[in-house]
Design a protein around this motif. Structure first.
Motif, PDB file in Angstrom:
ATOM      1  N   VAL A 204       0.869  -1.173   0.000  1.00 23.10           N
ATOM      2  CA  VAL A 204       0.000   0.000   0.000  1.00 23.10           C
ATOM      3  C   VAL A 204       0.907   1.224   0.000  1.00 23.10           C
ATOM      4  O   VAL A 204       1.862   1.292   0.759  1.00 23.10           O
ATOM      5  N   GLY A 205       0.604   2.215  -0.837  1.00 24.15           N
ATOM      6  CA  GLY A 205       1.431   3.414  -0.891  1.00 24.15           C
ATOM      7  C   GLY A 205       2.669   3.194  -1.739  1.00 24.15           C
ATOM      8  O   GLY A 205       2.675   2.404  -2.675  1.00 24.15           O
ATOM      9  N   HIS A 233       3.647  -3.857   3.839  1.00 22.64           N
ATOM     10  CA  HIS A 233       2.565  -2.892   4.013  1.00 22.64           C
ATOM     11  C   HIS A 233       3.190  -1.556   4.429  1.00 22.64           C
ATOM     12  O   HIS A 233       3.949  -1.495   5.375  1.00 22.64           O
ATOM     13  N   THR A 235       2.967   3.117   4.062  1.00 19.24           N
ATOM     14  CA  THR A 235       2.322   4.324   3.563  1.00 19.24           C
ATOM     15  C   THR A 235       3.388   5.386   3.412  1.00 19.24           C
ATOM     16  O   THR A 235       4.441   5.345   4.053  1.00 19.24           O
TER      17      THR A 235
END
Length: 235
Positions: A204-205, A233, A235
């Motif tokens: 993600v990101g 995972h 951001t």
């Protein structure tokens, strides 16, 4: 040979009732044949069978010898031990509870210890080709193992011919505060090239890019949790 032995043990265990019946029938047939022979020499049938059974001895001993020949005696002993243990535990519920709790604690501690050892020592890093990764330190007269300065890292990065690539990594433990008291967090400062070298991508990101390494570039924070080989995972 080992496979054949294991197959024999499995058949012995799965066909236990049938084997017991066959052993009983085999024993009876031998007794009757011997009784027939004794009857032919003049003995009464009842006396002939009695003498035949005495000659063959104990049925239990005969069956034990057959089980050993069939390589299944160990299984029978294990089954008997389990049954005896269950009967003993059923008679003493307090002792059974203590034994179960002790076993649960022992198994839990063993699993936890193995999980730590597997994670720290046995399982490879969640990076692409971890066997090719090296951690390089600077060696100085006053300190044989210290970190490179930023200018040194930039020189090595631009001039190296011995490595496929270099990435800068340094420990970083800042304090963050919002509306509450400040909180100390553990982290690292990394150059953008580290993610390409490790073949780690953001689920993600995005990860850091080359523009983030330029002087005067706006600071970028990446929060990440490694969740598998080559995946993250963040951001």
């Amino acid at each position: 040979m080992i496979a054949a032995y294991l197959r024999s043990m499995a058949r012995r265990f799965l066909r236990r009732a049938q084997n017991e019946r066959e052993m009983h029938e085999e024993l009876e047939s031998h007794v009757q044949l011997r009784a027939d022979a004794l009857e032919r020499v003049g003995l009464e049938r009842a006396e002939a069978e009695r003498r035949a059974r005495i000659e063959f001895g104990s049925h239990v001993r005969f069956k034990e010898e057959c089980r050993e020949a069939l390589a299944g005696n160990a299984i029978d002993q294990a089954v008997q031990d389990v049954r005896f243990s269950l009967r003993s535990l059923r008679k003493s519920p307090g002792f059974s509870l203590v034994a179960v709790i002790t076993l649960a604690l022992g198994i839990g501690a063993t699993v936890a210890t193995f999980s730590v050892v597997n994670t720290v020592l046995l399982r490879p890093f969640a990076f692409s080709h971890p066997e090719k990764l090296l951690w390089i330190y600077s060696q100085r007269s006053d300190n044989p193992r210290t970190n490179f300065s930023l200018p040194e890292y930039c020189d090595y990065r631009d001039q190296t011919t011995s490595f496929a690539g270099l990435a800068g990594v340094a420990s970083f433990n800042p304090s963050f505060a919002d509306s509450g008291p400040p909180e100390r967090v553990q982290g690292v400062r990394m150059s953008a090239s580290a993610f390409a070298m490790l073949a780690v991508r953001a689920f993600v990101g995005r990860t850091l890019i080359a523009e983030d390494d330029r002087n005067g570039a706006r600071g970028v924070v990446l929060t990440a949790t490694v969740c598998g080989r080559g995946a993250m995972h963040g951001t």
